[in-house]
Write a protein that holds these residues in place. Structure first.
Motif, PDB file in Angstrom:
ATOM      1  N   GLY A   1      84.006   3.125  59.854  1.00 13.47           N
ATOM      2  CA  GLY A   1      84.388   3.906  58.562  1.00 13.47           C
ATOM      3  C   GLY A   1      84.186   5.339  58.768  1.00 13.47           C
ATOM      4  O   GLY A   1      83.853   6.177  57.661  1.00 13.47           O
ATOM      5  N   VAL A   2      84.246   5.948  59.841  1.00 14.44           N
ATOM      6  CA  VAL A   2      84.161   7.370  60.165  1.00 14.44           C
ATOM      7  C   VAL A   2      85.274   8.032  60.576  1.00 14.44           C
ATOM      8  O   VAL A   2      86.190   7.328  60.941  1.00 14.44           O
ATOM      9  CB  VAL A   2      82.959   7.585  61.184  1.00 14.44           C
TER      10      VAL A   2
ATOM     11  N   LYS B   1      77.730   1.033  55.338  1.00 17.49           N
ATOM     12  CA  LYS B   1      76.729  -0.325  55.605  1.00 17.49           C
ATOM     13  C   LYS B   1      76.805  -0.460  56.966  1.00 17.49           C
ATOM     14  O   LYS B   1      76.055  -0.755  57.781  1.00 17.49           O
ATOM     15  CB  LYS B   1      77.083  -1.535  54.840  1.00 17.49           C
ATOM     16  N   ARG B   2      78.051  -0.377  57.528  1.00 23.56           N
ATOM     17  CA  ARG B   2      78.416  -0.759  58.913  1.00 23.56           C
ATOM     18  C   ARG B   2      77.579   0.274  59.865  1.00 23.56           C
ATOM     19  O   ARG B   2      76.963  -0.068  60.956  1.00 23.56           O
ATOM     20  CB  ARG B   2      79.861  -0.741  59.383  1.00 23.56           C
ATOM     21  N   THR B   3      77.827   1.567  59.565  1.00 24.23           N
ATOM     22  CA  THR B   3      77.225   2.661  60.085  1.00 24.23           C
ATOM     23  C   THR B   3      75.781   2.487  60.234  1.00 24.23           C
ATOM     24  O   THR B   3      74.997   2.590  61.391  1.00 24.23           O
ATOM     25  CB  THR B   3      77.403   4.004  59.710  1.00 24.23           C
ATOM     26  N   ALA B   4      74.983   2.028  59.057  1.00 24.27           N
ATOM     27  CA  ALA B   4      73.650   2.018  59.052  1.00 24.27           C
ATOM     28  C   ALA B   4      73.271   0.681  59.887  1.00 24.27           C
ATOM     29  O   ALA B   4      72.270   0.866  60.499  1.00 24.27           O
ATOM     30  CB  ALA B   4      73.063   1.710  57.500  1.00 24.27           C
TER      31      ALA B   4
ATOM     32  N   LEU C   1      75.986   9.455  65.728  1.00 19.04           N
ATOM     33  CA  LEU C   1      76.130   8.486  64.488  1.00 19.04           C
ATOM     34  C   LEU C   1      75.289   8.992  63.502  1.00 19.04           C
ATOM     35  O   LEU C   1      75.820   8.512  62.276  1.00 19.04           O
ATOM     36  CB  LEU C   1      75.660   7.018  64.968  1.00 19.04           C
ATOM     37  N   GLY C   2      74.103   9.240  63.534  1.00 19.88           N
ATOM     38  CA  GLY C   2      73.372  10.226  62.567  1.00 19.88           C
ATOM     39  C   GLY C   2      74.071  11.274  61.603  1.00 19.88           C
ATOM     40  O   GLY C   2      73.765  11.253  60.396  1.00 19.88           O
ATOM     41  N   LEU C   3      75.127  11.960  62.250  1.00 18.44           N
ATOM     42  CA  LEU C   3      75.973  12.908  61.892  1.00 18.44           C
ATOM     43  C   LEU C   3      77.064  12.351  61.140  1.00 18.44           C
ATOM     44  O   LEU C   3      77.727  13.148  60.152  1.00 18.44           O
ATOM     45  CB  LEU C   3      75.988  14.127  62.660  1.00 18.44           C
ATOM     46  N   ALA C   4      77.389  11.009  61.322  1.00 18.57           N
ATOM     47  CA  ALA C   4      78.692  10.560  60.742  1.00 18.57           C
ATOM     48  C   ALA C   4      78.411  10.536  59.208  1.00 18.57           C
ATOM     49  O   ALA C   4      77.650  10.118  58.867  1.00 18.57           O
ATOM     50  CB  ALA C   4      78.844   9.255  61.263  1.00 18.57           C
TER      51      ALA C   4
END
Length: 139
Positions: A33-34, A92-95, A80-83
């Motif tokens: 989702g980024v 949620k998927r990124t987390a 990924l933390g900056l996404a």
């Protein structure tokens, strides 16, 4: 399971993950989702494949290649933390991906340390050596 066996598994993981990043970077970023960063994802995929091949093909340099995975993990975590996912499912998927990546980073660090630092002698071995050294006459 010893560090060399774990490293071999990490090598195969790197090749598999890198192949996905090289072959389908757009699908991967959409899944998270980024914003689509296909070139960056492909570059990270190439890095993963190189690390995996290095681990599997150069047993004498396996510690170096596993440490390269650790460096890549740090880069991945930062990126990924900056996404900024565009929707709640993406967040949620990124987390979840960050959590999994953190766990993999821990495994990479532990494996790299084990490969870089031979196991210290046991307490028993140290005591036996000390007793032997003390039993010899001193000059």
């Amino acid at each position: 399971m010893n560090a060399e066996q774990v490293a071999r598994g990490l090598g195969w993981l790197s090749i598999g993950l890198g192949a996905v990043e090289l072959a389908a970077p757009g699908k991967l970023t959409r899944f998270l989702g980024v914003q689509d960063q296909s070139t960056l994802v492909r570059a990270y995929g190439l890095r993963e494949v190189l690390a995996g091949v290095g681990i599997l093909a150069q047993p004498s340099a396996v510690a170096f290649w596993v440490w390269s995975r650790v460096a890549g993990d740090v880069l991945d975590l930062g990126t990924l933390g900056l996404a900024q996912p565009e929707n709640p499912n993406g967040r949620k998927r990124t987390a979840n991906t960050l959590a999994a990546l953190t766990a993999i980073t821990v495994v990479d660090v532990l494996c790299a340390r084990a490969l870089s630092h031979p196991e210290p002698p046991s307490v028993k071995d140290r005591l036996l050596r000390r007793g032997t050294a003390d039993a010899r006459p001193r000059d």
